[in-house]
Scaffold this motif. Sequence first.
Motif, PDB file in Angstrom:
ATOM      1  N   GLY A 216      44.982  43.645  52.505  1.00 18.70           N
ATOM      2  CA  GLY A 216      45.174  45.087  52.642  1.00 18.70           C
ATOM      3  C   GLY A 216      45.674  45.749  51.371  1.00 18.70           C
ATOM      4  N   PHE A 217      46.583  45.070  50.655  1.00 21.98           N
ATOM      5  CA  PHE A 217      47.164  45.655  49.441  1.00 21.98           C
ATOM      6  C   PHE A 217      46.275  45.462  48.219  1.00 21.98           C
ATOM      7  CE2 PHE A 217      51.226  45.245  51.845  1.00 21.98           C
ATOM      8  CZ  PHE A 217      51.622  46.567  51.759  1.00 21.98           C
ATOM      9  N   GLY A 218      45.372  44.497  48.281  1.00 21.70           N
ATOM     10  CA  GLY A 218      44.410  44.311  47.203  1.00 21.70           C
ATOM     11  C   GLY A 218      44.839  43.360  46.117  1.00 21.70           C
ATOM     12  N   SER A 219      46.151  43.306  45.841  1.00 21.02           N
ATOM     13  CA  SER A 219      46.655  42.456  44.762  1.00 21.02           C
ATOM     14  C   SER A 219      48.172  42.410  44.853  1.00 21.02           C
ATOM     15  CB  SER A 219      46.254  43.026  43.397  1.00 21.02           C
ATOM     16  OG  SER A 219      46.885  44.296  43.198  1.00 21.02           O
ATOM     17  N   MET A 220      48.768  41.559  44.022  1.00 18.37           N
ATOM     18  CA  MET A 220      50.225  41.491  43.962  1.00 18.37           C
ATOM     19  C   MET A 220      50.799  42.817  43.488  1.00 18.37           C
ATOM     20  SD  MET A 220      52.718  39.527  44.669  1.00 18.37           S
ATOM     21  CE  MET A 220      54.496  39.731  44.417  1.00 18.37           C
TER      22      MET A 220
END
Length: 423
Positions: A180-184
């Motif tokens: 959901g967030f796409g990346s760290m």
Amino acid sequence: MIPELYTIFKKHPTVSTDSRNITPNCIFFALKGDNFNGNSYANDALEKGAAYVIIDEEAYVSSERTILVNNVLETLQQLANYHRKQLNIPIISLTGSNGKTTTKELINAVLSKKFTTTATKGNLNNHIGVPLTLLSMNSATEIGIIEMGANHLEEIAFLSTITEPDYGYITNFGKAHLEGFGSMEGVILGKSELYEYLKANNKFIFVNGEDPKQVERTRDVNNFNFGRSEENELTIHFISADPMVCATIDNTTIQSQLIGAYNFSNIAAAIAIGTYFGVELKDIKEAIETYIPSNNRSQIINKNTNKVILDAYNANPTSMKAALDNFSNLTDTSKIAFLGDMFELGNSAKEEHQFITDYVTSLHIDKIYLIGENFGKTISTNKKTVIYPTFEELKANFSKLKSSTLLIKGSRGMALERILELL
């Protein structure tokens, strides 16, 4: 509309969103889901004793106790925010990738030694759970404690506008909900939306001084730092975690019933927040030492001759690595790890599961079982590693274990607590 509804709420201050759990004189909010339409249960709720039902489809209007609105969920959220504005109390909100619920429970245990608190029940920390928690607060509540979860950007920002917290804390930034967030970087931005709200409204932030990302993002805002270093406003020393976390503050030893060094920061946050709000140290000590984890979260269970560390509530790469590091450092003689798939990792799933597969073989663990579709796609040539793509395959090949220490860790959907039945 909301002020009029609030007048009704003050007369009937119990809210339900589940027609199966109607209490007399409650208000039933007919929410919709992917597989249900709460409107269709409105009349049933009235027959079971609800004082009013809130619906958003005119076809289900059945009496003067049926209130028609444009959107039931938005009405619930707006009512919760309106109620929050009437509450003249401090509210602490917390979020983070790992440890939210445990930290919330610890903070609640500590603050309830001095105050009447209302806290999020379980992990009801989303766009429905947060409003329900706010609406459960009443004139007796002196401090509110709200856990906020998120799996995409702008969710924490939205929950903050409903909650309007006065204080905030982020447990950590970890590799959770990467899908959901796409990346760290997306995780950090998403969780930091709580900081952004507090900064914009000149509120207050509790900061783990050992986390450089937190320190960096809270330099220009009212904050209270805690941690192991003497440079923090409150110094809390880590003593050990073999297996339970032990800490000291001002020459007072606190022996928790929480396993794993990764729980030290959760305990330290509760100590710091309790100290800030004037809870006496002896009461902080008692609250933390008597707190026992539940719901598959870092529980220790004795099963026949085996000792089980059950941490099967959830898992992501960050929490999995922390649990494995702690398990590896235990001095127990025979150690066996059962690791289940980590969900919601999106395009990172293959890479992250392979990393855990490789990493675990370097640790002081005698036998490793990797379970699930994602782990089933990993490759390991290590003789102490066994991979089962399904739980059923593990079950079919399971051998009785004796006098071993077991770590059971996986995402909720894996339901690895089923291993207890195999023992």
